[in-house]
Design a protein around this motif. Structure first.
Motif, PDB file in Angstrom:
ATOM      1  N   GLY A 276       0.805  -1.207   0.000  1.00 35.85           N
ATOM      2  CA  GLY A 276       0.000   0.000   0.000  1.00 35.85           C
ATOM      3  C   GLY A 276       0.838   1.256   0.000  1.00 35.85           C
ATOM      4  N   PHE A 277       0.242   2.325  -0.490  1.00 35.32           N
ATOM      5  CA  PHE A 277       0.863   3.651  -0.452  1.00 35.32           C
ATOM      6  C   PHE A 277      -0.238   4.682  -0.354  1.00 35.32           C
ATOM      7  CE2 PHE A 277       2.052   7.594  -2.591  1.00 35.32           C
ATOM      8  CZ  PHE A 277       3.224   7.916  -1.908  1.00 35.32           C
ATOM      9  N   GLN A 278       0.008   5.699   0.441  1.00 39.63           N
ATOM     10  CA  GLN A 278      -0.955   6.791   0.500  1.00 39.63           C
ATOM     11  C   GLN A 278      -0.260   8.097   0.848  1.00 39.63           C
ATOM     12  OE1 GLN A 278      -3.907   5.726   3.418  1.00 39.63           O
ATOM     13  NE2 GLN A 278      -2.668   6.415   5.140  1.00 39.63           N
ATOM     14  N   ASP A 279      -0.767   9.160   0.287  1.00 40.77           N
ATOM     15  CA  ASP A 279      -0.395  10.505   0.684  1.00 40.77           C
ATOM     16  C   ASP A 279      -1.671  11.331   0.633  1.00 40.77           C
ATOM     17  OD1 ASP A 279      -0.830  11.102  -1.998  1.00 40.77           O
ATOM     18  OD2 ASP A 279       1.307  11.262  -2.497  1.00 40.77           O
ATOM     19  N   LYS A 280      -1.563  12.636   0.651  1.00 40.59           N
ATOM     20  CA  LYS A 280      -2.770  13.459   0.750  1.00 40.59           C
ATOM     21  C   LYS A 280      -3.676  13.343  -0.486  1.00 40.59           C
ATOM     22  CE  LYS A 280      -0.404  17.628  -0.944  1.00 40.59           C
ATOM     23  NZ  LYS A 280      -0.045  19.034  -0.607  1.00 40.59           N
ATOM     24  N   SER A 281      -3.126  12.912  -1.621  1.00 41.19           N
ATOM     25  CA  SER A 281      -3.946  12.833  -2.837  1.00 41.19           C
ATOM     26  C   SER A 281      -4.023  11.449  -3.445  1.00 41.19           C
ATOM     27  CB  SER A 281      -3.394  13.800  -3.902  1.00 41.19           C
ATOM     28  OG  SER A 281      -2.057  13.456  -4.234  1.00 41.19           O
ATOM     29  N   THR A 282      -3.406  10.452  -2.798  1.00 42.53           N
ATOM     30  CA  THR A 282      -3.314   9.122  -3.401  1.00 42.53           C
ATOM     31  C   THR A 282      -3.516   8.049  -2.349  1.00 42.53           C
ATOM     32  OG1 THR A 282      -1.663   9.979  -4.952  1.00 42.53           O
ATOM     33  CG2 THR A 282      -1.852   7.588  -4.777  1.00 42.53           C
ATOM     34  N   GLU A 283      -4.187   6.971  -2.720  1.00 46.81           N
ATOM     35  CA  GLU A 283      -4.258   5.777  -1.891  1.00 46.81           C
ATOM     36  C   GLU A 283      -4.321   4.566  -2.811  1.00 46.81           C
ATOM     37  OE1 GLU A 283      -6.677   3.826   1.871  1.00 46.81           O
ATOM     38  OE2 GLU A 283      -6.770   5.988   1.468  1.00 46.81           O
ATOM     39  N   LEU A 284      -3.285   3.720  -2.744  1.00 45.60           N
ATOM     40  CA  LEU A 284      -3.142   2.602  -3.668  1.00 45.60           C
ATOM     41  C   LEU A 284      -2.976   1.304  -2.892  1.00 45.60           C
ATOM     42  CD1 LEU A 284      -0.622   4.370  -6.066  1.00 45.60           C
ATOM     43  CD2 LEU A 284      -3.008   3.824  -6.597  1.00 45.60           C
ATOM     44  N   ARG A 285      -3.568   0.227  -3.421  1.00 36.29           N
ATOM     45  CA  ARG A 285      -3.489  -1.083  -2.783  1.00 36.29           C
ATOM     46  C   ARG A 285      -3.344  -2.163  -3.850  1.00 36.29           C
ATOM     47  NH1 ARG A 285      -2.954   1.524   1.085  1.00 36.29           N
ATOM     48  NH2 ARG A 285      -4.151   1.656   3.023  1.00 36.29           N
ATOM     49  N   ARG A 307       9.406  -1.383   2.191  1.00 37.30           N
ATOM     50  CA  ARG A 307       8.866  -0.106   2.676  1.00 37.30           C
ATOM     51  C   ARG A 307       7.358  -0.014   2.521  1.00 37.30           C
ATOM     52  NH1 ARG A 307      11.215   3.700  -1.095  1.00 37.30           N
ATOM     53  NH2 ARG A 307      11.937   1.913  -2.302  1.00 37.30           N
ATOM     54  N   SER A 308       6.787  -0.819   1.630  1.00 36.39           N
ATOM     55  CA  SER A 308       5.369  -0.676   1.291  1.00 36.39           C
ATOM     56  C   SER A 308       4.509  -1.852   1.721  1.00 36.39           C
ATOM     57  CB  SER A 308       5.224  -0.489  -0.231  1.00 36.39           C
ATOM     58  OG  SER A 308       5.979   0.614  -0.666  1.00 36.39           O
ATOM     59  N   VAL A 309       5.101  -2.848   2.407  1.00 36.59           N
ATOM     60  CA  VAL A 309       4.320  -4.010   2.838  1.00 36.59           C
ATOM     61  C   VAL A 309       3.365  -3.598   3.956  1.00 36.59           C
ATOM     62  CG1 VAL A 309       4.437  -6.295   3.895  1.00 36.59           C
ATOM     63  CG2 VAL A 309       6.111  -5.646   2.152  1.00 36.59           C
TER      64      VAL A 309
END
Length: 395
Positions: A276-285, A307-309
Protein backbone atom coordinates in the motif's frame (compact mmCIF):
# COMPACT_ATOMS: atom_id res chain seq x y z
CA UNK A 1 8.66 -46.91 -37.79
CA UNK A 2 6.78 -43.89 -39.08
CA UNK A 3 4.04 -45.94 -40.73
CA UNK A 4 3.81 -48.22 -37.73
CA UNK A 5 3.19 -45.25 -35.46
CA UNK A 6 0.63 -43.46 -37.58
CA UNK A 7 -0.57 -45.86 -40.31
CA UNK A 8 -1.29 -42.89 -42.62
CA UNK A 9 -4.55 -42.92 -44.55
CA UNK A 10 -3.24 -40.49 -47.19
CA UNK A 11 0.34 -39.48 -47.77
CA UNK A 12 2.41 -37.48 -50.19
CA UNK A 13 6.16 -37.30 -50.56
CA UNK A 14 7.31 -33.76 -51.23
CA UNK A 15 10.66 -32.19 -52.02
CA UNK A 16 13.56 -33.45 -49.92
CA UNK A 17 11.46 -36.54 -49.10
CA UNK A 18 9.38 -34.71 -46.53
CA UNK A 19 6.21 -36.67 -45.83
CA UNK A 20 2.74 -35.25 -45.20
CA UNK A 21 0.00 -37.60 -44.13
CA UNK A 22 -3.36 -37.83 -42.45
CA UNK A 23 -4.15 -39.91 -39.43
CA UNK A 24 -7.30 -39.73 -37.35
CA UNK A 25 -8.35 -36.50 -39.05
CA UNK A 26 -5.07 -34.70 -38.21
CA UNK A 27 -2.12 -33.57 -40.26
CA UNK A 28 1.23 -35.22 -39.53
CA UNK A 29 4.24 -33.48 -41.02
CA UNK A 30 7.70 -35.05 -41.14
CA UNK A 31 10.16 -32.13 -41.18
CA UNK A 32 13.76 -33.32 -41.44
CA UNK A 33 12.95 -36.41 -39.42
CA UNK A 34 10.93 -34.57 -36.76
CA UNK A 35 7.32 -35.72 -36.66
CA UNK A 36 4.97 -32.79 -36.09
CA UNK A 37 1.28 -33.46 -35.55
CA UNK A 38 -1.40 -30.79 -35.87
CA UNK A 39 -5.08 -31.21 -34.93
CA UNK A 40 -7.49 -30.37 -37.71
CA UNK A 41 -9.28 -27.76 -35.59
CA UNK A 42 -5.96 -26.00 -34.86
CA UNK A 43 -5.09 -25.88 -38.55
CA UNK A 44 -8.51 -24.58 -39.52
CA UNK A 45 -8.46 -21.90 -36.80
CA UNK A 46 -5.10 -20.71 -38.19
CA UNK A 47 -6.07 -20.83 -41.87
CA UNK A 48 -4.35 -17.90 -43.64
CA UNK A 49 -6.78 -17.56 -46.58
CA UNK A 50 -8.60 -14.26 -47.18
CA UNK A 51 -11.91 -15.87 -46.17
CA UNK A 52 -10.50 -16.64 -42.70
CA UNK A 53 -7.91 -13.90 -42.19
CA UNK A 54 -8.30 -10.22 -42.98
CA UNK A 55 -5.47 -9.33 -45.40
CA UNK A 56 -5.15 -5.79 -44.05
CA UNK A 57 -5.10 -6.29 -40.28
CA UNK A 58 -4.04 -9.93 -40.14
CA UNK A 59 -6.90 -10.58 -37.71
CA UNK A 60 -9.18 -13.60 -37.79
CA UNK A 61 -12.56 -13.24 -39.48
CA UNK A 62 -14.01 -16.54 -38.24
CA UNK A 63 -14.92 -17.17 -34.61
CA UNK A 64 -14.06 -20.56 -33.15
CA UNK A 65 -17.78 -21.19 -32.58
CA UNK A 66 -18.35 -20.84 -36.33
CA UNK A 67 -15.99 -23.68 -37.26
CA UNK A 68 -17.75 -26.88 -38.37
CA UNK A 69 -18.22 -29.59 -35.80
CA UNK A 70 -16.07 -32.74 -36.09
CA UNK A 71 -13.47 -31.10 -38.31
CA UNK A 72 -11.05 -33.49 -40.01
CA UNK A 73 -8.34 -33.32 -42.64
CA UNK A 74 -9.71 -35.12 -45.69
CA UNK A 75 -6.83 -34.55 -48.10
CA UNK A 76 -3.39 -33.03 -48.57
CA UNK A 77 -1.15 -32.19 -51.46
CA UNK A 78 2.28 -30.63 -51.85
CA UNK A 79 2.46 -27.35 -53.76
CA UNK A 80 6.06 -26.22 -53.93
CA UNK A 81 7.09 -24.96 -50.51
CA UNK A 82 3.55 -25.29 -49.14
CA UNK A 83 1.06 -27.92 -48.07
CA UNK A 84 -2.54 -27.67 -49.25
CA UNK A 85 -4.98 -29.08 -46.71
CA UNK A 86 -8.60 -29.94 -47.48
CA UNK A 87 -11.04 -30.18 -44.57
CA UNK A 88 -14.15 -32.26 -44.03
CA UNK A 89 -17.08 -31.86 -43.78
CA UNK A 90 -17.19 -28.59 -45.82
CA UNK A 91 -14.30 -29.01 -48.28
CA UNK A 92 -12.52 -25.81 -47.18
CA UNK A 93 -8.92 -25.59 -48.48
CA UNK A 94 -6.01 -23.99 -46.63
CA UNK A 95 -2.44 -23.42 -47.81
CA UNK A 96 0.30 -23.60 -45.18
CA UNK A 97 3.98 -22.91 -45.89
CA UNK A 98 6.07 -25.90 -44.79
CA UNK A 99 8.45 -23.53 -42.98
CA UNK A 100 5.53 -22.01 -41.07
CA UNK A 101 4.38 -25.45 -39.91
CA UNK A 102 7.90 -26.29 -38.74
CA UNK A 103 8.16 -22.96 -36.88
CA UNK A 104 4.85 -23.60 -35.10
CA UNK A 105 5.51 -27.16 -33.97
CA UNK A 106 3.39 -28.28 -31.01
CA UNK A 107 5.33 -31.29 -29.75
CA UNK A 108 8.26 -30.46 -27.50
CA UNK A 109 6.93 -26.98 -26.81
CA UNK A 110 5.76 -26.61 -23.26
CA UNK A 111 8.06 -25.04 -20.70
CA UNK A 112 7.82 -21.51 -21.99
CA UNK A 113 4.66 -19.44 -22.10
CA UNK A 114 5.13 -17.95 -25.53
CA UNK A 115 5.39 -14.25 -24.67
CA UNK A 116 9.07 -13.97 -23.75
CA UNK A 117 8.31 -12.85 -20.20
CA UNK A 118 9.33 -15.89 -18.15
CA UNK A 119 12.68 -17.18 -16.96
CA UNK A 120 12.91 -19.45 -20.01
CA UNK A 121 13.53 -16.49 -22.32
CA UNK A 122 15.97 -14.62 -20.07
CA UNK A 123 19.70 -14.67 -19.43
CA UNK A 124 19.87 -14.87 -15.65
CA UNK A 125 22.93 -13.41 -13.95
CA UNK A 126 24.92 -12.45 -10.91
CA UNK A 127 27.59 -9.74 -11.26
CA UNK A 128 30.37 -12.34 -11.62
CA UNK A 129 28.71 -13.45 -14.88
CA UNK A 130 29.05 -10.01 -16.46
CA UNK A 131 32.34 -8.98 -18.05
CA UNK A 132 30.72 -5.58 -18.34
CA UNK A 133 27.11 -4.42 -18.07
CA UNK A 134 25.11 -4.22 -21.30
CA UNK A 135 25.63 -0.65 -22.46
CA UNK A 136 25.43 1.68 -25.43
CA UNK A 137 25.90 5.37 -26.12
CA UNK A 138 22.90 7.55 -26.83
CA UNK A 139 24.30 8.88 -30.14
CA UNK A 140 24.96 5.34 -31.41
CA UNK A 141 21.55 4.20 -30.14
CA UNK A 142 19.86 6.96 -32.13
CA UNK A 143 22.12 6.66 -35.15
CA UNK A 144 21.86 2.98 -36.04
CA UNK A 145 18.74 0.76 -35.79
CA UNK A 146 20.98 -2.26 -35.12
CA UNK A 147 22.49 -0.53 -32.06
CA UNK A 148 19.04 0.42 -30.81
CA UNK A 149 17.84 -3.16 -31.30
CA UNK A 150 20.80 -4.55 -29.32
CA UNK A 151 20.14 -2.14 -26.45
CA UNK A 152 16.43 -2.98 -26.28
CA UNK A 153 17.15 -6.69 -26.57
CA UNK A 154 19.46 -6.34 -23.54
CA UNK A 155 16.51 -5.08 -21.46
CA UNK A 156 14.46 -8.13 -22.41
CA UNK A 157 17.34 -10.61 -22.15
CA UNK A 158 19.48 -9.29 -19.26
CA UNK A 159 16.88 -7.07 -17.61
CA UNK A 160 18.68 -3.75 -18.10
CA UNK A 161 20.86 -1.58 -20.30
CA UNK A 162 22.97 1.47 -19.45
CA UNK A 163 22.91 4.31 -21.99
CA UNK A 164 25.79 6.78 -21.81
CA UNK A 165 25.95 10.35 -23.10
CA UNK A 166 22.28 11.19 -22.82
CA UNK A 167 22.48 15.00 -22.40
CA UNK A 168 22.26 15.79 -18.68
CA UNK A 169 19.33 18.11 -19.19
CA UNK A 170 15.94 18.09 -17.46
CA UNK A 171 13.23 15.94 -19.05
CA UNK A 172 15.62 14.19 -21.47
CA UNK A 173 14.61 10.87 -19.89
CA UNK A 174 11.17 11.32 -21.49
CA UNK A 175 12.89 11.40 -24.89
CA UNK A 176 14.62 8.12 -24.08
CA UNK A 177 11.31 6.50 -23.15
CA UNK A 178 9.66 7.84 -26.31
CA UNK A 179 12.37 6.17 -28.40
CA UNK A 180 10.85 2.74 -27.67
CA UNK A 181 7.37 3.23 -26.27
CA UNK A 182 5.08 5.44 -24.23
CA UNK A 183 5.52 7.03 -20.83
CA UNK A 184 3.41 5.42 -18.11
CA UNK A 185 2.03 8.28 -16.03
CA UNK A 186 1.46 7.65 -12.31
CA UNK A 187 0.66 9.73 -9.24
CA UNK A 188 4.32 10.80 -9.42
CA UNK A 189 3.59 12.37 -12.82
CA UNK A 190 5.07 11.66 -16.24
CA UNK A 191 8.45 12.72 -14.90
CA UNK A 192 9.75 12.56 -11.34
CA UNK A 193 12.86 13.88 -9.60
CA UNK A 194 14.87 11.64 -7.32
CA UNK A 195 16.60 14.05 -4.99
CA UNK A 196 16.47 15.07 -1.36
CA UNK A 197 13.25 16.88 -0.48
CA UNK A 198 12.65 18.81 2.76
CA UNK A 199 9.36 16.98 3.48
CA UNK A 200 9.47 13.76 1.45
CA UNK A 201 6.35 11.69 0.88
CA UNK A 202 8.50 8.72 -0.12
CA UNK A 203 11.83 7.51 1.30
CA UNK A 204 13.21 7.54 -2.25
CA UNK A 205 13.32 11.32 -1.90
CA UNK A 206 15.74 11.23 1.02
CA UNK A 207 19.47 10.52 1.27
CA UNK A 208 18.92 7.24 3.10
CA UNK A 209 20.17 3.87 1.96
CA UNK A 210 17.53 2.05 -0.06
CA UNK A 211 17.65 -1.75 -0.18
CA UNK A 212 16.91 -3.79 -3.33
CA UNK A 213 13.29 -3.32 -4.33
CA UNK A 214 10.87 -3.01 -7.22
CA UNK A 215 8.89 0.18 -7.68
CA UNK A 216 5.16 0.64 -7.27
CA UNK A 217 4.32 -2.82 -5.84
CA UNK A 218 1.05 -1.30 -4.65
CA UNK A 219 -0.14 -1.08 -8.27
CA UNK A 220 -1.63 -3.83 -10.41
CA UNK A 221 -0.31 -3.75 -13.02
CA UNK A 222 2.97 -2.19 -12.02
CA UNK A 223 4.92 -0.07 -14.49
CA UNK A 224 7.06 -2.74 -16.11
CA UNK A 225 9.96 -0.55 -17.26
CA UNK A 226 11.76 2.10 -15.22
CA UNK A 227 14.22 4.71 -16.45
CA UNK A 228 16.64 6.67 -14.24
CA UNK A 229 18.71 9.46 -15.80
CA UNK A 230 21.57 11.02 -13.85
CA UNK A 231 21.66 14.82 -14.02
CA UNK A 232 24.08 15.28 -11.13
CA UNK A 233 26.06 12.68 -9.20
CA UNK A 234 26.72 12.91 -5.46
CA UNK A 235 29.62 15.31 -5.10
CA UNK A 236 32.92 14.09 -3.73
CA UNK A 237 33.45 15.03 -0.10
CA UNK A 238 35.97 14.13 2.57
CA UNK A 239 34.27 10.77 2.88
CA UNK A 240 32.99 8.54 0.09
CA UNK A 241 30.13 10.34 -1.69
CA UNK A 242 27.74 7.38 -1.72
CA UNK A 243 24.68 7.35 -3.91
CA UNK A 244 25.74 4.28 -5.90
CA UNK A 245 22.97 2.46 -7.76
CA UNK A 246 22.68 -1.30 -7.24
CA UNK A 247 20.93 -3.88 -9.43
CA UNK A 248 19.86 -7.42 -8.47
CA UNK A 249 18.49 -10.02 -10.89
CA UNK A 250 15.37 -11.17 -9.06
CA UNK A 251 14.76 -14.05 -11.49
CA UNK A 252 18.24 -15.46 -10.83
CA UNK A 253 17.67 -15.19 -7.07
CA UNK A 254 14.26 -16.86 -7.37
CA UNK A 255 15.77 -19.69 -9.40
CA UNK A 256 18.36 -20.27 -6.67
CA UNK A 257 15.68 -20.25 -3.99
CA UNK A 258 13.66 -22.82 -5.93
CA UNK A 259 16.73 -25.04 -6.33
CA UNK A 260 17.92 -24.84 -2.72
CA UNK A 261 14.75 -24.40 -0.66
CA UNK A 262 11.64 -25.46 -2.55
CA UNK A 263 9.39 -25.22 0.49
CA UNK A 264 10.28 -21.55 1.00
CA UNK A 265 9.96 -20.85 -2.73
CA UNK A 266 6.48 -22.36 -2.86
CA UNK A 267 5.37 -20.40 0.19
CA UNK A 268 6.70 -17.11 -1.20
CA UNK A 269 5.16 -17.78 -4.62
CA UNK A 270 1.82 -18.86 -3.16
CA UNK A 271 1.14 -16.16 -0.56
CA UNK A 272 -0.43 -12.85 -1.64
CA UNK A 273 1.25 -9.95 0.18
CA UNK A 274 -0.62 -6.66 0.68
CA UNK A 275 1.22 -3.54 -0.48
CA UNK A 276 0.00 0.00 0.00
CA UNK A 277 0.86 3.65 -0.45
CA UNK A 278 -0.95 6.79 0.50
CA UNK A 279 -0.39 10.51 0.68
CA UNK A 280 -2.77 13.46 0.75
CA UNK A 281 -3.95 12.83 -2.84
CA UNK A 282 -3.31 9.12 -3.40
CA UNK A 283 -4.26 5.78 -1.89
CA UNK A 284 -3.14 2.60 -3.67
CA UNK A 285 -3.49 -1.08 -2.78
CA UNK A 286 -2.44 -4.35 -4.42
CA UNK A 287 -2.07 -7.86 -3.02
CA UNK A 288 0.14 -10.30 -4.97
CA UNK A 289 2.90 -12.82 -4.18
CA UNK A 290 6.53 -11.69 -3.95
CA UNK A 291 7.38 -14.19 -6.70
CA UNK A 292 4.85 -14.51 -9.50
CA UNK A 293 4.59 -17.62 -11.64
CA UNK A 294 3.13 -18.24 -15.07
CA UNK A 295 0.29 -20.76 -15.52
CA UNK A 296 3.00 -23.32 -16.29
CA UNK A 297 4.80 -22.58 -13.04
CA UNK A 298 7.70 -20.63 -14.54
CA UNK A 299 9.12 -17.52 -12.83
CA UNK A 300 7.43 -14.51 -14.42
CA UNK A 301 7.83 -11.62 -12.01
CA UNK A 302 9.10 -10.43 -8.66
CA UNK A 303 7.46 -7.80 -6.48
CA UNK A 304 9.51 -6.74 -3.50
CA UNK A 305 9.52 -3.53 -1.46
CA UNK A 306 9.75 -3.79 2.30
CA UNK A 307 8.87 -0.11 2.68
CA UNK A 308 5.37 -0.68 1.29
CA UNK A 309 4.32 -4.01 2.84
CA UNK A 310 1.09 -3.70 4.81
CA UNK A 311 -0.01 -5.91 7.74
CA UNK A 312 -0.48 -9.49 6.57
CA UNK A 313 -3.79 -10.97 7.70
CA UNK A 314 -3.68 -14.77 7.75
CA UNK A 315 -4.17 -17.40 10.45
CA UNK A 316 -1.48 -17.20 13.13
CA UNK A 317 0.48 -20.29 12.04
CA UNK A 318 0.51 -19.15 8.41
CA UNK A 319 1.82 -15.71 9.37
CA UNK A 320 4.64 -17.29 11.40
CA UNK A 321 5.56 -19.60 8.52
CA UNK A 322 5.40 -16.79 5.98
CA UNK A 323 7.70 -14.49 7.96
CA UNK A 324 10.32 -17.22 8.24
CA UNK A 325 10.18 -17.66 4.44
CA UNK A 326 10.07 -13.88 3.84
CA UNK A 327 13.22 -13.42 5.92
CA UNK A 328 15.08 -16.13 3.98
CA UNK A 329 14.04 -14.60 0.65
CA UNK A 330 15.06 -11.10 1.73
CA UNK A 331 18.43 -12.38 2.99
CA UNK A 332 19.08 -14.08 -0.36
CA UNK A 333 18.33 -10.85 -2.23
CA UNK A 334 20.62 -8.86 0.07
CA UNK A 335 23.74 -10.97 -0.52
CA UNK A 336 26.51 -8.62 -1.71
CA UNK A 337 27.60 -11.03 -4.45
CA UNK A 338 24.17 -10.67 -6.09
CA UNK A 339 24.26 -6.87 -6.41
CA UNK A 340 25.84 -5.09 -9.35
CA UNK A 341 26.94 -1.63 -8.18
CA UNK A 342 27.09 1.26 -10.64
CA UNK A 343 28.13 4.84 -10.07
CA UNK A 344 25.95 6.75 -12.49
CA UNK A 345 27.67 9.77 -14.01
CA UNK A 346 25.84 12.78 -15.44
CA UNK A 347 24.39 11.67 -18.77
CA UNK A 348 24.00 8.01 -17.80
CA UNK A 349 20.48 6.63 -18.23
CA UNK A 350 19.55 3.24 -16.84
CA UNK A 351 16.63 1.34 -18.42
CA UNK A 352 15.50 -1.77 -16.54
CA UNK A 353 12.72 -4.31 -16.19
CA UNK A 354 10.80 -3.40 -13.03
CA UNK A 355 9.19 -6.86 -12.87
CA UNK A 356 12.57 -8.60 -12.69
CA UNK A 357 15.52 -6.38 -11.74
CA UNK A 358 15.49 -4.83 -8.28
CA UNK A 359 17.32 -1.57 -7.74
CA UNK A 360 18.97 -0.13 -4.67
CA UNK A 361 21.25 2.70 -3.63
CA UNK A 362 23.82 3.48 -0.99
CA UNK A 363 23.30 6.37 1.42
CA UNK A 364 24.76 9.76 0.56
CA UNK A 365 25.09 13.21 2.08
CA UNK A 366 21.88 15.21 2.02
CA UNK A 367 23.87 18.19 0.74
CA UNK A 368 25.75 16.32 -2.00
CA UNK A 369 23.41 17.52 -4.76
CA UNK A 370 22.66 14.08 -6.19
CA UNK A 371 19.83 14.42 -8.74
CA UNK A 372 18.27 11.76 -10.94
CA UNK A 373 15.16 12.09 -13.08
CA UNK A 374 12.98 9.12 -13.81
CA UNK A 375 9.90 7.94 -15.62
CA UNK A 376 8.08 4.68 -16.26
CA UNK A 377 7.19 2.83 -19.45
CA UNK A 378 6.08 -0.69 -20.32
CA UNK A 379 7.74 -3.84 -21.65
CA UNK A 380 5.11 -4.49 -24.30
CA UNK A 381 5.96 -1.21 -26.04
CA UNK A 382 9.68 -1.93 -25.79
CA UNK A 383 9.23 -5.47 -27.14
CA UNK A 384 7.06 -4.16 -29.98
CA UNK A 385 9.68 -1.61 -31.02
CA UNK A 386 12.37 -4.30 -30.95
CA UNK A 387 10.26 -6.69 -33.02
CA UNK A 388 9.66 -4.02 -35.68
CA UNK A 389 13.37 -3.15 -35.77
CA UNK A 390 14.26 -6.82 -36.22
CA UNK A 391 11.58 -7.25 -38.87
CA UNK A 392 12.84 -4.24 -40.83
CA UNK A 393 16.41 -5.50 -40.54
CA UNK A 394 15.32 -8.88 -41.92
CA UNK A 395 13.39 -7.28 -44.78
Amino acid sequence: MYSQLYAPVVSAVGPEDRLYCINGGDLVFDADGNMLRFPAVWLRDNCPCAECLDPGSGQKLTDVTELPEALAVSGTEVAGASVVVTFAPDGHRSVFPREWLADHALDGYGEGDGDGRTEDDKQLWVPADLDQPPEETWPRYLGEPANRARALDAVLRWGFVLLHDVPAEPARVLEVAASFGFVRETNYGRLFDVQVEPRPGNLAFTSRRIRPHTDNPYRDPVPTVQLLHCLRAAQQEAVAPGGETGLVDGFAAARELRATDRETFDLIAGTPVPFGFQDKSTELRASLPLIQLSPRGRIRGVRFNNRSVQPLRLPYAEVVAFYAAYRRWAALLARPERQLNLRLAPGDCLIFDNTRVMHARTAFSATSGRHLQGCYADLDGLASTLAVLEREETL
